[in-house]
Design an enzyme around this catalytic site. Structure first.
Site, PDB file in Angstrom:
ATOM      1  N   HIS A   1       1.128  -4.855   2.417  1.00  0.00           N
ATOM      2  CA  HIS A   1      -0.168  -4.667   1.748  1.00  0.00           C
ATOM      3  C   HIS A   1      -0.946  -5.974   1.781  1.00  0.00           C
ATOM      4  CE1 HIS A   1      -2.669  -2.514  -1.421  1.00  0.00           C
ATOM      5  NE2 HIS A   1      -3.224  -3.710  -1.313  1.00  0.00           N
TER       6      HIS A   1
ATOM      7  N   HIS B   1      -4.516   2.453  -2.677  1.00  0.00           N
ATOM      8  CA  HIS B   1      -4.553   1.595  -3.865  1.00  0.00           C
ATOM      9  C   HIS B   1      -4.549   2.582  -5.034  1.00  0.00           C
ATOM     10  CE1 HIS B   1      -5.866  -1.477  -1.104  1.00  0.00           C
ATOM     11  NE2 HIS B   1      -6.003  -2.372  -2.067  1.00  0.00           N
TER      12      HIS B   1
ATOM     13  N   GLU C   1      -4.819   0.729  -9.926  1.00  0.00           N
ATOM     14  CA  GLU C   1      -4.866  -0.738 -10.048  1.00  0.00           C
ATOM     15  C   GLU C   1      -5.824  -1.098 -11.177  1.00  0.00           C
ATOM     16  OE1 GLU C   1      -6.311  -3.031  -6.740  1.00  0.00           O
ATOM     17  OE2 GLU C   1      -5.509  -4.893  -7.553  1.00  0.00           O
TER      18      GLU C   1
ATOM     19  N   ASP D   1      -1.121  -9.070  -0.438  1.00  0.00           N
ATOM     20  CA  ASP D   1      -2.446  -8.572  -0.823  1.00  0.00           C
ATOM     21  C   ASP D   1      -3.601  -9.458  -0.336  1.00  0.00           C
ATOM     22  OD1 ASP D   1      -4.142  -6.690  -1.804  1.00  0.00           O
ATOM     23  OD2 ASP D   1      -3.761  -7.056  -3.914  1.00  0.00           O
TER      24      ASP D   1
HETATM   25 FE   FE2 Z   1      -5.135  -4.416  -2.072  1.00  0.00          FE
END
Ligand code: FE2
Length: 394
Positions: A49, A202, A205, A301
Site C-alpha cells: 500500500h 481504502h 480510514e 503508504d
Molecule cells: Fe493510502
C-alpha cells in the site's frame, strides 16, 4: 547464482539457494557463489500500500498544518492542478521505486489517483510499469474523492480499468453519504467482476466508530462468491469500535478471506487529530486479526507528501511502528512479525512463486542477522537479489 549457508526464515534451517534463469532451482550452472556464513536470507519484501504518484511532493507550499487526512487531500489537489505532469511524476516515482528496491522490496502495489479527467498520472504509471525490471509493479486505480462526490469519478475509474489498471480502488468513507459509500462498494464489485480485476480499497480510514464499511466489503465477497482478491487498507475506525462489534466484524473478515493492510506510519500521524487527551493511536487491530487468522500486511503508504512528511521506503520502518503502536512485542509475535512484510504481503499481492522452494522467483534479501529479531533490531545493510542478480550490495 548460488547462495550458500543461508539461515532460512521462519524455519531456521541452513540451506543453499540455487537460482537458475531467475528462479529457484535444483542446480545452477552459474559460477556466482556467495557464502553468507549462516546469516539470515529471507524472501524479498512486498510493499502492498503506497502512493507513488504523490511521493516527494512535499515542499513549503504543501505543508499540512492541521495534520489531517482532509488537509492532505486538498494540498494534493492543489499540486495536481498546478504542477503534476508526466515527466516530473516519472522522476519522483522512479526515485521512490529505487528507494524501495534498495531496501529489499521487489513487489509494489501502488495507488494512483484517477480522479483527474486526463488520467495523466495513470497513463504515465502504466508506462513505468511496463519498463521497470527490478520490481513487479501493480496499479490500483484509486478515486481520491470517492466515486460519487464528482459526477465523472466512476467513469474515470472504469476507464482506468480499461487502460489496464490491476485493481479497483474505492474509499467509501470519503463519499458524501452513507448510501453512496454502500453504492461505491457494490460498484467496485460490479467493475471487478466485469473486468476480472481485484479490489484494493481504502476502507474506514477515519476515527469515526460509526464507519463500518468493512462489514459490507466482506459480506459482499461471500454473497457474490467473488474469486478475485479483496484488500482492505487502513481500517483505522476499528481501533475505536466497541470490543464486541470488533470481535464480530473480525470474524467476518476472516470468513470472507479479506487481506488487510495496516499503514501504521501514516495513521499514527494522521489519526487522533480530532481528539484532545487521551489521544487514540488509530492503528487497526493487527493483533486481534492475526489471532483470527486474517492475512495482515504492513504498508508504507506515503513518502514525503502532504499526508506524511517522513518515509524512508523501508518496510522495516513501517513494521517497527506497528510493533510499538499495537503493541506486538511478545517474543513469539516479534519473532514472526516479519511475516507481515514477507509471506503475508506476498500472498496479498498474489505472488505465485514465493519463498525458497523449487520454482520460486529468485528474489531474496541477504542480511547480517543471526535470527529474525536481529533483522529488526540492527537494520544491517542488506544485499538485495532480484531473479538471481545482485541489485544492491556487494
Ligand atoms: Fe493510502
Amino acid at each position: 547464482m548460488i547462495l550458500k549457508n543461508c539461515l532460512s526464515y521462519p524455519n531456521n534451517d541452513i540451506i543453499d539457494i540455487k537460482i537458475k534463469d531467475g528462479f529457484v532451482s535444483d542446480d545452477s550452472d552459474d559460477d556466482i557463489i556467495i557464502d553468507v556464513g549462516k546469516n539470515m536470507v529471507i524472501p524479498s519484501f512486498s510493499e502492498l500500500h503506497i502512493h507513488l504518484d504523490s511521493a516527494f511532493i512535499l515542499d513549503e507550499d504543501l505543508e499540512n498544518k492541521s495534520g489531517t487526512l482532509e488537509e492532505g487531500i486538498s494540498l494534493w489537489d492543489k499540486y495536481k492542478k498546478e504542477k503534476l505532469n508526466p515527466s516530473e511524476l516519472r522522476g519522483r516515482v522512479m526515485k521512490a521505486i529505487h528507494l524501495l528496491e534498495n531496501n529489499g522490496v521487489t513487489r509494489i502495489r501502488t495507488n494512483v489517483d484517477v480522479s483527474d479527467p486526463t488520467l495523466t498520472a495513470l497513463k504515465e504509471m502504466m508506462r513505468i510499469k511496463n519498463e521497470v525490471k527490478n520490481v513487479d509493479l501493480q496499479i490500483t486505480a484509486f478515486p481520491q474523492h470517492g466515486l460519487f462526490t464528482c459526477t465523472d469519478n466512476s467513469e474515470l475509474l472504469e476507464k482506468s480499468l480499461e487502460l489496464g489498471a490491476d485493481n479497483v480502488g474505492i474509499a467509501p468513507h470519503l463519499e458524501d453519504t452513507y448510501e453512496e459509500g454502500i453504492k461505491s462498494i457494490k460498484t467496485a464489485y460490479d467493475l471487478a467482476e466485469k473486468y476480472k480485476k481485484n479490489i484494493d480499497g481504502h476502507i474506514d480510514e477515519t476515527d469515526d466508530p460509526e464507519s463500518r464499511f468493512i462489514e459490507l466489503l466482506a459480506k459482499e465477497r461471500i454473497k457474490r462468491n467473488f474469486k478475485g482478491s479483496v484488500s482492505a487498507g487502513h481500517l483505522t475506525a476499528m481501533h475505536s469500535y466497541n470490543n464486541q462489534y470488533a470481535n464480530r466484524v473480525i470474524g467476518l473478515i476472516a470468513r470472507a478471506g479479506i487481506d488487510v493492510i495496516s499503514n501504521p506510519l501514516i495513521n499514527m500521524h494522521l489519526q487522533g487529530r480530532y481528539d484532545s487527551y487521551p489521544r487514540i493511536r488509530g492503528v487497526t487491530r493487527i493483533r486481534e486479526m492475526l489471532d483470527h487468522g486474517v492475512n495482515v500486511s504492513i504498508g508504507q503508504d506515503c513518502i514525503m507528501d502532504p499526508w506524511y512528511p517522513l518515509g524512508s521506503g523501508d518496510p522495516l520502518d513501517a513494521l517497527f511502528m506497528a510493533l510499538h503502536a499495537e503493541p506486538l512485542m511478545t517474543p513469539d509475535l516479534l519473532e514472526h512479525s516479519l511475516n507481515m512484510i514477507t509471506y503475508n504481503a506476498a500472498m496479498a499481492f498474489g505472488a505465485k512463486n514465493y519463498g525458497y522452494s523449487y520454482g520460486s522467483q529468485g528474489d531474496f534479501i541477504v542480511t547480517d542477522a543471526k535470527n529474525p529479531v536481529e533483522i529488526i533490531q540492527y537494520r544491517h545493510s542488506r544485499k538485495v537479489i532480484r531473479k538471481g542478480f545482485l541489485i544492491k550490495g556487494d
